[in-house]
Design a protein around this motif. Structure first.
Motif, PDB file in Angstrom:
ATOM      1  N   GLU A 124       1.948   6.132   6.179  1.00  0.00           N
ATOM      2  CA  GLU A 124       2.369   4.820   5.502  1.00  0.00           C
ATOM      3  C   GLU A 124       1.243   3.817   6.139  1.00  0.00           C
ATOM      4  O   GLU A 124       0.682   3.958   7.428  1.00  0.00           O
ATOM      5  CB  GLU A 124       3.698   4.309   6.227  1.00  0.00           C
ATOM      6  CG  GLU A 124       4.845   5.080   5.568  1.00  0.00           C
ATOM      7  CD  GLU A 124       6.113   4.727   6.307  1.00  0.00           C
ATOM      8  OE1 GLU A 124       7.139   5.161   5.623  1.00  0.00           O
ATOM      9  OE2 GLU A 124       6.140   4.089   7.129  1.00  0.00           O
ATOM     10  N   VAL A 163       1.006   5.549  -6.764  1.00  0.00           N
ATOM     11  CA  VAL A 163       1.684   5.898  -5.521  1.00  0.00           C
ATOM     12  C   VAL A 163       2.993   6.272  -5.916  1.00  0.00           C
ATOM     13  O   VAL A 163       3.787   5.661  -6.308  1.00  0.00           O
ATOM     14  CB  VAL A 163       1.699   4.377  -4.832  1.00  0.00           C
ATOM     15  CG1 VAL A 163       2.348   4.339  -3.514  1.00  0.00           C
ATOM     16  CG2 VAL A 163      -0.033   3.792  -4.909  1.00  0.00           C
ATOM     17  N   THR A 164       3.221   7.242  -5.104  1.00  0.00           N
ATOM     18  CA  THR A 164       4.488   8.096  -5.256  1.00  0.00           C
ATOM     19  C   THR A 164       5.569   7.928  -4.124  1.00  0.00           C
ATOM     20  O   THR A 164       6.726   8.382  -4.129  1.00  0.00           O
ATOM     21  CB  THR A 164       4.385   9.343  -5.435  1.00  0.00           C
ATOM     22  OG1 THR A 164       3.758  10.162  -4.376  1.00  0.00           O
ATOM     23  CG2 THR A 164       3.489   9.735  -6.641  1.00  0.00           C
ATOM     24  N   ASN A 165       5.101   7.305  -2.860  1.00  0.00           N
ATOM     25  CA  ASN A 165       5.962   7.297  -1.650  1.00  0.00           C
ATOM     26  C   ASN A 165       5.847   5.973  -1.421  1.00  0.00           C
ATOM     27  O   ASN A 165       4.771   5.205  -1.358  1.00  0.00           O
ATOM     28  CB  ASN A 165       5.323   7.907  -0.426  1.00  0.00           C
ATOM     29  CG  ASN A 165       5.513   9.731  -0.769  1.00  0.00           C
ATOM     30  OD1 ASN A 165       6.355  10.103  -1.348  1.00  0.00           O
ATOM     31  ND2 ASN A 165       4.211  10.312  -0.429  1.00  0.00           N
ATOM     32  N   VAL A 166       7.062   5.314  -0.689  1.00  0.00           N
ATOM     33  CA  VAL A 166       6.934   3.793  -0.380  1.00  0.00           C
ATOM     34  C   VAL A 166       7.932   3.875   0.890  1.00  0.00           C
ATOM     35  O   VAL A 166       9.116   4.353   1.027  1.00  0.00           O
ATOM     36  CB  VAL A 166       7.541   2.812  -1.499  1.00  0.00           C
ATOM     37  CG1 VAL A 166       8.878   3.478  -1.817  1.00  0.00           C
ATOM     38  CG2 VAL A 166       7.362   1.545  -0.810  1.00  0.00           C
ATOM     39  N   CYS A 212       3.314   0.442  -7.829  1.00  0.00           N
ATOM     40  CA  CYS A 212       3.135   1.571  -7.501  1.00  0.00           C
ATOM     41  C   CYS A 212       2.997   2.714  -8.533  1.00  0.00           C
ATOM     42  O   CYS A 212       2.105   3.729  -8.468  1.00  0.00           O
ATOM     43  CB  CYS A 212       4.538   2.194  -6.610  1.00  0.00           C
ATOM     44  SG  CYS A 212       4.499   1.492  -5.043  1.00  0.00           S
ATOM     45  N   ALA A 267      -4.779   0.856  -1.486  1.00  0.00           N
ATOM     46  CA  ALA A 267      -5.075   2.189  -1.843  1.00  0.00           C
ATOM     47  C   ALA A 267      -6.403   2.512  -1.804  1.00  0.00           C
ATOM     48  O   ALA A 267      -7.053   3.864  -1.453  1.00  0.00           O
ATOM     49  CB  ALA A 267      -4.342   2.445  -3.368  1.00  0.00           C
TER      50      ALA A 267
END
Length: 266
Positions: free
Chosen positions: A236, A20-23, A15, A257
């Motif tokens: 998501e 990517v900052t959200n999971v 990430c 992504a």
């Protein structure tokens, strides 16, 4: 779950590489790595946990089974709070063995929400009922449409109970756009998830979610519906796919992504 083959540290590292900052996390890998360890790993990496999946399975008739389900959901709410996410996604449960009573099963879901909603609110967590495609109604989820999910959710304050909008499960329903507007007007869209619908479905339909862009769903159309309804939260991607799981997880995450940019972003 899209890249369940990655360990928690590998997920965090990939990430970071991709920006990517959200999971969104699932309980099983969190429990395997350790709840507190996962929470620290996410904080240290600057990752926001958008949702925890999953609670639910409320439809048991047996009092002992029902009590166990409620206890497990209280644990799930506590886990979500520890991870710093505001949303616990609920898969409500299918018909109990030997039962054909859909109405009774849905009422038991409402009973459980009535018990769990205040508990979740006290811990800063919202419950998000996820309607699943009707093919799952018998064994996994008797809530098949957004309308059914909202009929349940609207018995309780929006700060306690809302819905999950998942393209894989509702794309076929021509009433879903109006129900998304209904959910947005009530402040009840608690999360928005993407997966594509590809055919033919695999023998194990649970793992048939297609990579974005590989199937029949117009992702930008559905993004337009939730945005028009006022949703501004995280989006998501949740893919259950044996083919993707057999590949290198870092490659799959990078591809996901790229597909998001190509097929979702405007």
């Amino acid at each position: 779950m899209t890249v369940k083959q990655l360990s928690m540290p590998e997920l965090v590292d990939t990430c970071g590489q991709l920006g990517v900052t959200n999971v969104g996390l699932w309980r099983e890998p969190v429990q395997s790595y350790g709840l507190e360890a996962t929470a620290k790993l996410m904080r240290d990496a600057g990752l926001t946990v958008t949702t925890l999946c999953r609670g639910g399975f409320f439809t048991a008739i047996d009092p002992e089974e029902r009590a166990k389900a409620l206890d497990d959901n209280r644990r799930a709410i506590d886990e979500a709070a520890t991870l710093g996410t505001e949303v616990l996604v609920l898969v409500s449960g299918g018909l109990p063995a030997g039962s054909k009573d859909l109405h009774g099963a849905r009422e038991r879901i409402a009973d459980a929400l009535g018990e769990l909603g205040p508990y979740a609110e006290e811990r800063g967590v919202k419950l998000a009922i996820e309607p699943l495609h009707p093919m799952y109604a018998s064994d996994r989820c008797v809530v098949s449409t957004l309308s059914q999910a909202l009929d349940l959710a609207e018995r309780f304050p929006a700060r306690q109970v809302g819905v999950t909008v998942d393209t894989y499960h509702i794309w076929w329903d021509d009433t879903a756009p109006a129900q998304i507007a209904r959910a947005g007007a009530g402040g009840r869209i608690h999360t928005f998830q993407l997966a594509d619908w590809t055919t033919p479905l695999p023998e194990g339909v649970l793992t048939g979610r297609g990579q974005i862009g590989d199937g029949a769903i117009d992702m930008r159309e559905w993004l337009g519906y939730v945005e028009a309804a006022g949703y501004r939260g995280a989006i998501e991607v949740e893919l259950f796919n044996d083919g993707l799981w057999a590949r290198d997880g870092r490659e799959v995450l990078a591809e996901t992504a790229e597909r998001f940019v190509a097929h979702v972003m405007r």
